[in-house]
Design a protein around this motif. Sequence first.
Motif, mmCIF file in Angstrom:
data_model
loop_
_atom_site.group_PDB
_atom_site.id
_atom_site.type_symbol
_atom_site.label_atom_id
_atom_site.label_comp_id
_atom_site.label_asym_id
_atom_site.label_seq_id
_atom_site.Cartn_x
_atom_site.Cartn_y
_atom_site.Cartn_z
ATOM 1 N N LYS A 6 15.037 -2.339 15.377
ATOM 2 C CA LYS A 6 13.895 -1.476 15.834
ATOM 3 C C LYS A 6 14.424 -1.138 17.196
ATOM 4 C CE LYS A 6 9.152 -0.430 16.027
ATOM 5 N NZ LYS A 6 7.743 -0.739 15.874
ATOM 6 N N ASP A 68 7.363 7.252 17.462
ATOM 7 C CA ASP A 68 7.393 6.411 16.082
ATOM 8 C C ASP A 68 7.293 7.286 14.576
ATOM 9 O OD1 ASP A 68 7.607 3.933 17.387
ATOM 10 O OD2 ASP A 68 5.395 3.525 17.153
ATOM 11 N N LEU A 72 10.439 7.765 12.077
ATOM 12 C CA LEU A 72 10.119 7.388 10.717
ATOM 13 C C LEU A 72 10.691 8.399 9.834
ATOM 14 C CD1 LEU A 72 8.939 5.059 9.070
ATOM 15 C CD2 LEU A 72 7.014 5.953 8.941
ATOM 16 N N THR A 75 14.339 8.636 9.687
ATOM 17 C CA THR A 75 14.721 7.607 9.130
ATOM 18 C C THR A 75 14.868 8.053 7.505
ATOM 19 O OG1 THR A 75 14.522 6.028 10.835
ATOM 20 C CG2 THR A 75 14.954 5.315 8.618
ATOM 21 N N LEU A 164 15.088 1.244 8.072
ATOM 22 C CA LEU A 164 13.581 1.487 7.751
ATOM 23 C C LEU A 164 12.867 0.314 7.552
ATOM 24 C CD1 LEU A 164 11.781 3.701 6.808
ATOM 25 C CD2 LEU A 164 12.402 2.976 4.450
ATOM 26 N N GLN A 167 11.733 -0.853 10.941
ATOM 27 C CA GLN A 167 10.519 -0.281 11.791
ATOM 28 C C GLN A 167 9.365 -1.138 11.578
ATOM 29 O OE1 GLN A 167 11.670 2.419 13.704
ATOM 30 N NE2 GLN A 167 13.535 1.665 12.946
#
Length: 177
Positions: A6, A68, A72, A75, A164, A167
């Motif tokens: 992360k 974030d 996301l 990703t 992923l 995260q």
Amino acid sequence: MLATIKKTSRHRLSWFLLALSALALLASGLYFQYGLNLQPCIKCIYIRAAFAGVLLAGLLGFLAPKHDFLRLVATALWLISAAIGLYHAVQLVNIEQTLAAGGFSSCALFAEFPAWLALDKWLPAVFEVTGSCGAVDWQFLGLSMAYWSMLILAAYLLAALIVLIGQAARISDNPYR
């Protein structure tokens, strides 16, 4: 380990390298088409579009890697692009193997992009189909371009899955951990 993944995904360099690798692959595809006169088939164009999706994901992640939601989304785009590209690369490898074994196989002659993403109309020099499926005109280490694309897209997919999953990790602000 997930926290390290992360943290790495929160740096611009990671996303820049992703975008740079996808750009290099797109550029090499265009070199094969225009420099070596190897014409792309429909599956090649879909694979090229998948690399463009990975490039877009890399650029999106590069814009705000610490945000974030945007990270996301980038990703997810990376994951979806790699999965779709891998699907088409596997199909193309299967077509090549069928033809090499003396069988018959064919594919569409025109791209079927959705109306809201008509890449073949917007950028015909990059996304227009000019060849037919199954011709193995280039090999490196005994593997065709389709096979190399399949391996690269599988690596992209695996990396996107790892990022992923990463995260979900919590990053501690405690400097003593």
